[in-house]
Design a protein around this motif. Structure first.
Motif, PDB file in Angstrom:
ATOM      1  N   TRP A  85       0.874  -1.173   0.000  1.00  0.00           N
ATOM      2  CA  TRP A  85       0.000   0.000   0.000  1.00  0.00           C
ATOM      3  C   TRP A  85       0.913   1.225   0.000  1.00  0.00           C
ATOM      4  CZ3 TRP A  85      -5.349   0.435  -0.142  1.00  0.00           C
ATOM      5  CH2 TRP A  85      -5.842   1.734  -0.007  1.00  0.00           C
ATOM      6  N   GLU A  86       0.901   1.966  -1.106  1.00  0.00           N
ATOM      7  CA  GLU A  86       1.765   3.135  -1.234  1.00  0.00           C
ATOM      8  C   GLU A  86       1.052   4.375  -0.723  1.00  0.00           C
ATOM      9  OE1 GLU A  86       4.233   3.625  -4.709  1.00  0.00           O
ATOM     10  OE2 GLU A  86       3.429   1.769  -5.572  1.00  0.00           O
ATOM     11  N   ARG A  87       1.732   5.137   0.126  1.00  0.00           N
ATOM     12  CA  ARG A  87       1.143   6.384   0.620  1.00  0.00           C
ATOM     13  C   ARG A  87       0.856   7.289  -0.573  1.00  0.00           C
ATOM     14  NH1 ARG A  87       6.339   9.885   2.929  1.00  0.00           N
ATOM     15  NH2 ARG A  87       7.617   9.514   1.090  1.00  0.00           N
ATOM     16  N   GLY A  88      -0.326   7.831  -0.625  1.00  0.00           N
ATOM     17  CA  GLY A  88      -0.693   8.744  -1.702  1.00  0.00           C
ATOM     18  C   GLY A  88      -1.129   8.062  -2.977  1.00  0.00           C
ATOM     19  N   ALA A  89      -0.976   6.731  -3.082  1.00  0.00           N
ATOM     20  CA  ALA A  89      -1.347   6.025  -4.315  1.00  0.00           C
ATOM     21  C   ALA A  89      -2.226   4.808  -4.052  1.00  0.00           C
ATOM     22  CB  ALA A  89      -0.089   5.597  -5.080  1.00  0.00           C
ATOM     23  N   GLY A  90      -2.141   4.223  -2.853  1.00  0.00           N
ATOM     24  CA  GLY A  90      -2.920   3.033  -2.544  1.00  0.00           C
ATOM     25  C   GLY A  90      -2.217   1.767  -3.002  1.00  0.00           C
ATOM     26  N   ALA A  91      -2.988   0.703  -3.174  1.00  0.00           N
ATOM     27  CA  ALA A  91      -2.429  -0.575  -3.608  1.00  0.00           C
ATOM     28  C   ALA A  91      -2.080  -0.497  -5.091  1.00  0.00           C
ATOM     29  CB  ALA A  91      -3.434  -1.696  -3.370  1.00  0.00           C
ATOM     30  N   THR A  92      -0.856  -0.880  -5.441  1.00  0.00           N
ATOM     31  CA  THR A  92      -0.401  -0.861  -6.828  1.00  0.00           C
ATOM     32  C   THR A  92       0.050  -2.251  -7.253  1.00  0.00           C
ATOM     33  OG1 THR A  92       1.829  -0.189  -6.126  1.00  0.00           O
ATOM     34  CG2 THR A  92       0.299   1.563  -6.734  1.00  0.00           C
ATOM     35  N   MET A  93       0.218  -2.421  -8.560  1.00  0.00           N
ATOM     36  CA  MET A  93       0.649  -3.708  -9.090  1.00  0.00           C
ATOM     37  C   MET A  93       2.061  -4.066  -8.633  1.00  0.00           C
ATOM     38  SD  MET A  93      -1.759  -5.101 -10.924  1.00  0.00           S
ATOM     39  CE  MET A  93      -0.938  -6.226 -12.055  1.00  0.00           C
ATOM     40  N   ALA A  94       2.871  -3.049  -8.404  1.00  0.00           N
ATOM     41  CA  ALA A  94       4.254  -3.269  -7.957  1.00  0.00           C
ATOM     42  C   ALA A  94       4.788  -1.974  -7.367  1.00  0.00           C
ATOM     43  CB  ALA A  94       5.141  -3.729  -9.115  1.00  0.00           C
ATOM     44  N   CYS A  95       5.723  -2.105  -6.440  1.00  0.00           N
ATOM     45  CA  CYS A  95       6.379  -0.944  -5.832  1.00  0.00           C
ATOM     46  C   CYS A  95       7.864  -1.245  -5.731  1.00  0.00           C
ATOM     47  CB  CYS A  95       5.786  -0.652  -4.451  1.00  0.00           C
ATOM     48  SG  CYS A  95       6.610   0.695  -3.570  1.00  0.00           S
ATOM     49  N   GLY A  96       8.675  -0.466  -6.429  1.00  0.00           N
ATOM     50  CA  GLY A  96      10.110  -0.717  -6.456  1.00  0.00           C
ATOM     51  C   GLY A  96      10.785  -0.484  -5.119  1.00  0.00           C
ATOM     52  N   THR A  97      10.494   0.671  -4.468  1.00  0.00           N
ATOM     53  CA  THR A  97      11.113   0.911  -3.161  1.00  0.00           C
ATOM     54  C   THR A  97      10.555  -0.056  -2.122  1.00  0.00           C
ATOM     55  OG1 THR A  97       9.536   2.687  -2.622  1.00  0.00           O
ATOM     56  CG2 THR A  97      11.642   3.326  -3.646  1.00  0.00           C
ATOM     57  N   GLY A  98       9.288  -0.486  -2.289  1.00  0.00           N
ATOM     58  CA  GLY A  98       8.728  -1.492  -1.392  1.00  0.00           C
ATOM     59  C   GLY A  98       9.458  -2.816  -1.513  1.00  0.00           C
ATOM     60  N   ALA A  99       9.782  -3.202  -2.750  1.00  0.00           N
ATOM     61  CA  ALA A  99      10.557  -4.427  -2.968  1.00  0.00           C
ATOM     62  C   ALA A  99      11.930  -4.309  -2.323  1.00  0.00           C
ATOM     63  CB  ALA A  99      10.685  -4.704  -4.463  1.00  0.00           C
ATOM     64  N   CYS A 100      12.564  -3.139  -2.471  1.00  0.00           N
ATOM     65  CA  CYS A 100      13.883  -2.914  -1.860  1.00  0.00           C
ATOM     66  C   CYS A 100      13.794  -2.988  -0.340  1.00  0.00           C
ATOM     67  CB  CYS A 100      14.431  -1.553  -2.280  1.00  0.00           C
ATOM     68  SG  CYS A 100      14.878  -1.422  -4.028  1.00  0.00           S
ATOM     69  N   ALA A 101      12.830  -2.281   0.235  1.00  0.00           N
ATOM     70  CA  ALA A 101      12.686  -2.248   1.686  1.00  0.00           C
ATOM     71  C   ALA A 101      12.426  -3.641   2.248  1.00  0.00           C
ATOM     72  CB  ALA A 101      11.554  -1.294   2.079  1.00  0.00           C
ATOM     73  N   THR A 102      11.524  -4.373   1.609  1.00  0.00           N
ATOM     74  CA  THR A 102      11.151  -5.701   2.104  1.00  0.00           C
ATOM     75  C   THR A 102      12.320  -6.670   1.995  1.00  0.00           C
ATOM     76  OG1 THR A 102       8.851  -5.288   1.470  1.00  0.00           O
ATOM     77  CG2 THR A 102       9.488  -7.579   1.870  1.00  0.00           C
ATOM     78  N   ALA A 103      13.036  -6.628   0.874  1.00  0.00           N
ATOM     79  CA  ALA A 103      14.197  -7.502   0.706  1.00  0.00           C
ATOM     80  C   ALA A 103      15.285  -7.165   1.722  1.00  0.00           C
ATOM     81  CB  ALA A 103      14.737  -7.400  -0.713  1.00  0.00           C
ATOM     82  N   VAL A 104      15.543  -5.888   1.929  1.00  0.00           N
ATOM     83  CA  VAL A 104      16.572  -5.468   2.888  1.00  0.00           C
ATOM     84  C   VAL A 104      16.237  -5.979   4.292  1.00  0.00           C
ATOM     85  CG1 VAL A 104      17.460  -3.443   4.121  1.00  0.00           C
ATOM     86  CG2 VAL A 104      17.454  -3.479   1.624  1.00  0.00           C
ATOM     87  N   ILE A 105      14.989  -5.801   4.725  1.00  0.00           N
ATOM     88  CA  ILE A 105      14.592  -6.272   6.055  1.00  0.00           C
ATOM     89  C   ILE A 105      14.686  -7.796   6.134  1.00  0.00           C
ATOM     90  CG2 ILE A 105      12.682  -6.450   7.687  1.00  0.00           C
ATOM     91  CD1 ILE A 105      13.893  -3.688   7.637  1.00  0.00           C
ATOM     92  N   ALA A 106      14.240  -8.480   5.071  1.00  0.00           N
ATOM     93  CA  ALA A 106      14.299  -9.947   5.072  1.00  0.00           C
ATOM     94  C   ALA A 106      15.741 -10.448   5.134  1.00  0.00           C
ATOM     95  CB  ALA A 106      13.598 -10.493   3.834  1.00  0.00           C
ATOM     96  N   ILE A 107      16.640  -9.791   4.403  1.00  0.00           N
ATOM     97  CA  ILE A 107      18.061 -10.175   4.432  1.00  0.00           C
ATOM     98  C   ILE A 107      18.650  -9.864   5.800  1.00  0.00           C
ATOM     99  CG2 ILE A 107      20.343  -9.684   3.458  1.00  0.00           C
ATOM    100  CD1 ILE A 107      18.798  -9.044   0.781  1.00  0.00           C
ATOM    101  N   LYS A 108      18.311  -8.705   6.341  1.00  0.00           N
ATOM    102  CA  LYS A 108      18.836  -8.307   7.657  1.00  0.00           C
ATOM    103  C   LYS A 108      18.376  -9.270   8.745  1.00  0.00           C
ATOM    104  CE  LYS A 108      19.296  -4.146  10.560  1.00  0.00           C
ATOM    105  NZ  LYS A 108      20.758  -4.009  10.408  1.00  0.00           N
TER     106      LYS A 108
END
Length: 273
Positions: free
Chosen positions: A204-227
Motif C-alpha cells: 500500500w503506497e502512501r498517496g497512491a494506494g495498492a499498486t501492481m508493484a512498488c520498487g522501493t517497497g521491494a527494496c525495503a522488504t528484501a533489505v529487512i528480510a536479508i537483515k
C-alpha cells in the motif's frame, strides 16, 4: 496553449506518465505542475491515467532530475519502478537526482538495474514520532504487528507472515500508511516468504494506494528480510505485476533489477484536462 508531450511507461504494471521538461518549447517553458493538475493528469477516467506523474528536469547534480507526484497530488521522494523507466527512456546509463538522493541506473534493452543507495534504519531517518526498536515496532493495526521500518528513499514498514497476510494490504494499508506515528506517512508492505527463497509482496503506497508493484517497497522488504536472515541476497520479490531482483549487503547499496516497458506517447492541453 501548445500541447504537452508525454510518455506512458510501466514497471511491472506500476504505471507512469512521464513529462520531460528539458525539451525546449513554449508549452514546456510555461508548464507548471501543482497538486490539482497532478491529480487531474493521474485520473484514469478524466485524465491520462497513471499511478504516478513523473516530471524530468535539468540537474546540476546528476544527468537529470526526477520529480514524482502521487495520484492524490502529493510529492514522493523516490520511486524504484519509475527510476528504471526513466533509465530505459534515456536508453543509456545515467544518474537521476531525486528528493531521496542520487540514483544511478544501468541500461540494457530488456532489463534495467538501478542503485537505490543506502538503507537507513535510525528512527529519525524514517522518520518516526519517537524512538522504538525499528526491527520490531511495538504497535499493532487490527491484528497485524511485528513490523520493521526502513527508509530507502521513501519510508517503509514491512510485515512478514503467512500467505493470508497479503490480503491485509487493501484492508489495513490505509490505516497504517496514515498513522501519525509515521511523521511523513509510510508505505505499508505485506510479505510472505515461500520455501524457494521468493518474497511474495503486496504494497500500500502512501498517496497512491495498492499498486501492481512498488520498487522501493521491494527494496525495503528484501533489505529487512536479508537483515533478519529470512532470505539470502540476491532475493526475488514477486508482486502482482511480476518479479524484481534485489541485492544488498549490510552497509552496502541496494541494487534493484527488473524490466521497464514503454507503452505509448501522446499529448494533452493542460487547460483542457
Amino acid at each position: 496553449m501548445s500541447k504537452i508531450l508525454f510518455h506512458k511507461m510501466h514497471g511491472l504494471g506500476n504505471d507512469f506518465v512521464i513529462i520531460d521538461q528539458r525539451v525546449n518549447n513554449d508549452a514546456i517553458d510555461n508548464f507548471e505542475i501543482d497538486k490539482r493538475l497532478a491529480q487531474k493528469i493521474c485520473d484514469r477516467q478524466f485524465g491520462v491515467g497513471c499511478d504516478q506523474l513523473i516530471i524530468l528536469k535539468p540537474s546540476d547534480k546528476a544527468d537529470l532530475r526526477m520529480d514524482i507526484y502521487n495520484v492524490d497530488g502529493t510529492a514522493a521522494s523516490a520511486c524504484g519502478n519509475a527510476s528504471r523507466c526513466v533509465v530505459s527512456l534515456m536508453g543509456a546509463d545515467c544518474t537521476i537526482e531525486t528528493n531521496g538522493g542520487i540514483i544511478s541506473g544501468s541500461w540494457s534493452k530488456n532489463n534495467c538495474a538501478v542503485n537505490m543507495g543506502k538503507a537507513h534504519f535510525n528512527w529519525d531517518e524514517i522518520p518516526l514520532a519517537y524512538p522504538v526498536d525499528n526491527m520490531n515496532i511495538p504497535m499493532a493495526w487490527d491484528d497485524i504487528d511485528g513490523g520493521a521500518v526502513v527508509n530507502v528513499g521513501n519510508p517503509h514498514i514491512v510485515f512478514f507472515g503467512n500467505q493470508s497476510l497479503l490480503e491485509k494490504c487493501e484492508i489495513s494499508g490505509l490505516k497504517i500508511a496514515t498513522d501519525p506515528f509515521f511523521v511523513n506517512g509510510v508505505n505499508a508492505n505485506f510479505a510472505h516468504i515461500s520455501h524457494d527463497n521468493i518474497i511474495h509482496l503486496n504494497v500500500w503506497e502512501r498517496g497512491a494506494g495498492a499498486t501492481m508493484a512498488c520498487g522501493t517497497g521491494a527494496c525495503a522488504t528484501a533489505v529487512i528480510a536479508i537483515k533478519k536472515r529470512l532470505v539470502l541476497s540476491p532475493a526475488t520479490v514477486r508482486q502482482r505485476g511480476g518479479d524484481l531482483v534485489i541485492s544488498w549487503q549490510e552497509g552496502g547499496d541496494i541494487i534493484m533489477s527488473g524490466p521497464a516497458t514503454y507503452v505509448f506517447n501522446g499529448e494533452f492541453n493542460p487547460e483542457e484536462i
